[in-house]
Design a protein around this motif. Structure first.
Motif, PDB file in Angstrom:
ATOM      1  N   ILE A  60      41.198  34.958  53.450  1.00 16.71           N
ATOM      2  CA  ILE A  60      40.955  36.368  53.131  1.00 16.71           C
ATOM      3  C   ILE A  60      41.224  36.632  51.651  1.00 16.71           C
ATOM      4  N   LEU A  61      42.282  36.041  51.111  1.00 13.81           N
ATOM      5  CA  LEU A  61      42.566  36.206  49.688  1.00 13.81           C
ATOM      6  C   LEU A  61      41.473  35.585  48.827  1.00 13.81           C
ATOM      7  N   ILE A  63      38.285  35.258  49.606  1.00 10.06           N
ATOM      8  CA  ILE A  63      37.128  36.159  49.689  1.00 10.06           C
ATOM      9  C   ILE A  63      37.333  37.372  48.777  1.00 10.06           C
ATOM     10  N   TYR A  64      38.544  37.932  48.801  1.00  7.93           N
ATOM     11  CA  TYR A  64      38.824  39.107  47.965  1.00  7.93           C
ATOM     12  C   TYR A  64      38.683  38.759  46.494  1.00  7.93           C
ATOM     13  N   TYR A  65      39.321  37.671  46.038  1.00  3.17           N
ATOM     14  CA  TYR A  65      39.298  37.342  44.621  1.00  3.17           C
ATOM     15  C   TYR A  65      37.922  36.875  44.151  1.00  3.17           C
ATOM     16  N   PHE A  68      35.426  40.677  45.238  1.00  2.00           N
ATOM     17  CA  PHE A  68      35.787  42.071  44.999  1.00  2.00           C
ATOM     18  C   PHE A  68      36.659  42.305  43.773  1.00  2.00           C
ATOM     19  N   TRP A  69      37.473  41.365  43.373  1.00  5.31           N
ATOM     20  CA  TRP A  69      38.431  41.590  42.300  1.00  5.31           C
ATOM     21  C   TRP A  69      37.752  41.487  40.950  1.00  5.31           C
TER      22      TRP A  69
END
Length: 93
Positions: A60-61, A63-65, A68-69
Motif C-alpha cells: 500500500i505504501l 502504491i501511494y508513493y 499519489f505522492w
C-alpha cells in the motif's frame, strides 16, 4: 506386611526407564501428537498472517508513493519562507 513393601517399591520403581512400566495407550499418544501438530500449525499460520500483514502494508505504501505522492519542489518556494540554511551562525567574541 509383605504386600505393603511391594506396593511401595512398585510405585517408586516405575520410572521412565523401568522395563516393568505399563505401556502407554495408543489413544494417549494420538492425542499428544494431535495437540503437538496443532500447535505447530498455529505457529505456522501466525507467521504467515504476520508476513501477509506486513507485506500488504508495504504494498500500500509503494502504491501511494508511486502514484499519489508529489514531493515539494524547492524551486517553487514563496518569498515568505525562510531559506533552508545549513551553515552555523558565526560566534561572537
Amino acid at each position: 506386611m509383605k504386600a505393603v513393601g511391594r506396593q511401595g517399591s512398585a510405585t517408586a520403581g516405575k520410572l521412565n526407564g523401568d522395563p516393568d512400566r505399563r505401556p502407554s495407550y495408543p489413544g494417549e499418544l494420538r492425542a499428544k501428537h494431535a495437540t503437538m501438530s496443532s500447535k505447530i500449525w498455529v505457529k505456522v499460520a501466525m507467521a504467515i498472517a504476520y508476513f501477509l500483514c506486513v507485506s500488504v502494508a508495504a504494498f500500500i505504501l509503494v502504491i501511494y508513493y508511486v502514484f499519489f505522492w508529489t514531493p515539494d519542489d524547492p524551486r517553487n518556494a514563496t518569498s515568505t519562507e525562510l531559506p533552508n540554511r545549513t551553515d552555523c551562525a558565526p560566534r561572537l567574541g
